[in-house]
Design an enzyme around this catalytic site. Structure first.
Site, PDB file in Angstrom:
ATOM      1  CB  SER A  93      -0.913   0.006   1.233  1.00 53.50           C
ATOM      2  OG  SER A  93      -1.736  -1.135   1.206  1.00 53.50           O
ATOM      3  CB  SER A 146      -4.490   1.383   5.511  1.00 51.93           C
ATOM      4  OG  SER A 146      -4.509   0.199   6.301  1.00 51.93           O
ATOM      5  N   GLY A 147      -5.566  -0.987   3.147  1.00 48.17           N
ATOM      6  CA  GLY A 147      -6.685  -1.884   2.831  1.00 48.17           C
ATOM      7  C   GLY A 147      -7.433  -2.286   4.090  1.00 48.17           C
ATOM      8  CB  SER A 148      -6.305  -4.106   7.096  1.00 50.28           C
ATOM      9  OG  SER A 148      -5.191  -3.312   7.494  1.00 50.28           O
ATOM     10  N   GLY A 149      -7.031  -0.954   7.099  1.00 48.39           N
ATOM     11  CA  GLY A 149      -7.259   0.169   8.019  1.00 48.39           C
ATOM     12  C   GLY A 149      -6.784  -0.171   9.419  1.00 48.39           C
ATOM     13  CB  THR A 171      -1.210  -1.232   8.986  1.00 48.19           C
ATOM     14  OG1 THR A 171      -1.752  -2.132   8.022  1.00 48.19           O
ATOM     15  CG2 THR A 171       0.278  -1.405   9.066  1.00 48.19           C
ATOM     16  CD  GLU A 182      -1.551  -4.878  -1.393  1.00 51.22           C
ATOM     17  OE1 GLU A 182      -1.690  -5.111  -0.188  1.00 51.22           O
ATOM     18  OE2 GLU A 182      -1.108  -5.726  -2.195  1.00 51.22           O
TER      19      GLU A 182
HETATM   20  O1  LIG Z   1       2.255  -5.184   1.835  1.00 48.98           O
HETATM   21  C1  LIG Z   1       1.157  -5.534   2.148  1.00 48.98           C
HETATM   22  C2  LIG Z   1       0.803  -6.997   2.062  1.00 48.98           C
HETATM   23  O2  LIG Z   1       1.549  -7.559   1.015  1.00 48.98           O
HETATM   24  C3  LIG Z   1      -0.614  -7.307   1.773  1.00 48.98           C
HETATM   25  O3  LIG Z   1      -0.811  -7.546   0.388  1.00 48.98           O
HETATM   26  C4  LIG Z   1       0.195  -4.522   2.673  1.00 48.98           C
HETATM   27  O4  LIG Z   1       0.077  -3.466   1.767  1.00 48.98           O
HETATM   28  C5  LIG Z   1       0.717  -4.023   4.027  1.00 48.98           C
HETATM   29  O5  LIG Z   1       0.775  -5.093   4.888  1.00 48.98           O
HETATM   30  C6  LIG Z   1      -0.173  -2.906   4.590  1.00 48.98           C
HETATM   31  O6  LIG Z   1      -1.473  -3.389   4.825  1.00 48.98           O
HETATM   32  P1  LIG Z   1      -2.723  -2.449   4.790  1.00 48.98           P
HETATM   33  O7  LIG Z   1      -2.440  -1.298   5.729  1.00 48.98           O
HETATM   34  O8  LIG Z   1      -3.853  -3.297   5.252  1.00 48.98           O
HETATM   35  O9  LIG Z   1      -2.913  -1.972   3.366  1.00 48.98           O
END
Ligand SMILES: O=C([C@H](O)CO)[C@H](O)[C@H](O)COP(=O)(O)O
Length: 199
Positions: free
Chosen positions: A50, A89-92, A94, A166
């Site tokens: 991300s 942030s996909g998960s929100g 991290t 992503e």
């Molecule tokens: O690098 C990542 C992992 O490969 C998942 O595909 C994520 O982008 C990284 O862990 C950050 O996570 P998020 O904050 O949930 O985007």
């Protein structure tokens, strides 16, 4: 183990991004674009992949003539009240990102979140959130337009971990740049003129 053509995987990814784009809210996009246009300085950040999308977005904002920084880079200056922070942030969820966002909020930064999880703690303090749906997690296999089990078999090799978020976020950010080029009437030659000439 099932074997598949890389080209088929690419087409499946494109069809998923198509479906994700269909579900992105116009209101959320407009609010995000207003924040970008009104900001004096834009800080962009994210972790892992991300974070790579965040860096690519910050670079295009700079090409557009906006003042953009990547959080965590050695030459990034102090955040000031009213600065915009775009968080990917996909998960929100991290942890390192949550901590930085909380600090940015205390300083008086305006947080924009691009995420699959708008109900996350970052989503709750953001002034603008764009939900990029994580199609794989939110839609049951049976109701998908394209069933990856049928196309790819039981061995799940398609879009592991946060890949869909992503890749969709990268496409979304590039589409936002195209829209900003229209709004600000900036043409490609201007972007090219700002691109690094010593790289
Ligand atoms: O690098 C990542 C992992 O490969 C998942 O595909 C994520 O982008 C990284 O862990 C950050 O996570 P998020 O904050 O949930 O985007």
């Amino acid at each position: 183990m099932n074997q598949h053509r890389v080209q088929d995987m690419m087409q499946l990814m494109a069809s998923r991004i198509d479906a994700i784009a269909d579900h992105i809210s116009d209101q959320e996009v407009s609010a995000f674009i207003s924040e970008l246009l009104n900001a004096k300085r834009i800080y962009v950040m994210g972790a892992g992949r991300s974070g790579l999308v965040a860096k690519a977005f910050a670079m295009r904002l700079m090409h557009l003539g906006m003042t953009s920084y990547v959080v965590g880079e050695t030459i990034t200056p102090a955040l000031q009240k009213g600065d915009l922070i775009v968080v990917l942030s996909g998960s929100g969820k991290t942890k390192t990102i949550i901590e930085i966002v909380q600090t940015a909020k205390e300083i008086g930064g305006r947080i924009c979140l691009i995420t699959s999880n708008p109900d996350s703690s970052i989503g709750k303090i953001a002034v603008s959130t764009v939900m990029i749906e994580n199609y794989r997690d939110n839609i049951p296999d049976e109701s998908r337009e394209y069933d990856t089990r049928q196309m790819l078999g039981e061995h799940r090799s398609f879009a592991p971990l946060g890949t869909l978020f992503e890749t969709a976020a990268m496409t979304f950010c590039d589409a936002v740049i195209s829209r900003l080029m229209e709004i600000t009437q900036t043409d490609e030659s201007e972007l090219k003129g700002r691109h690094a000439n010593i790289e």
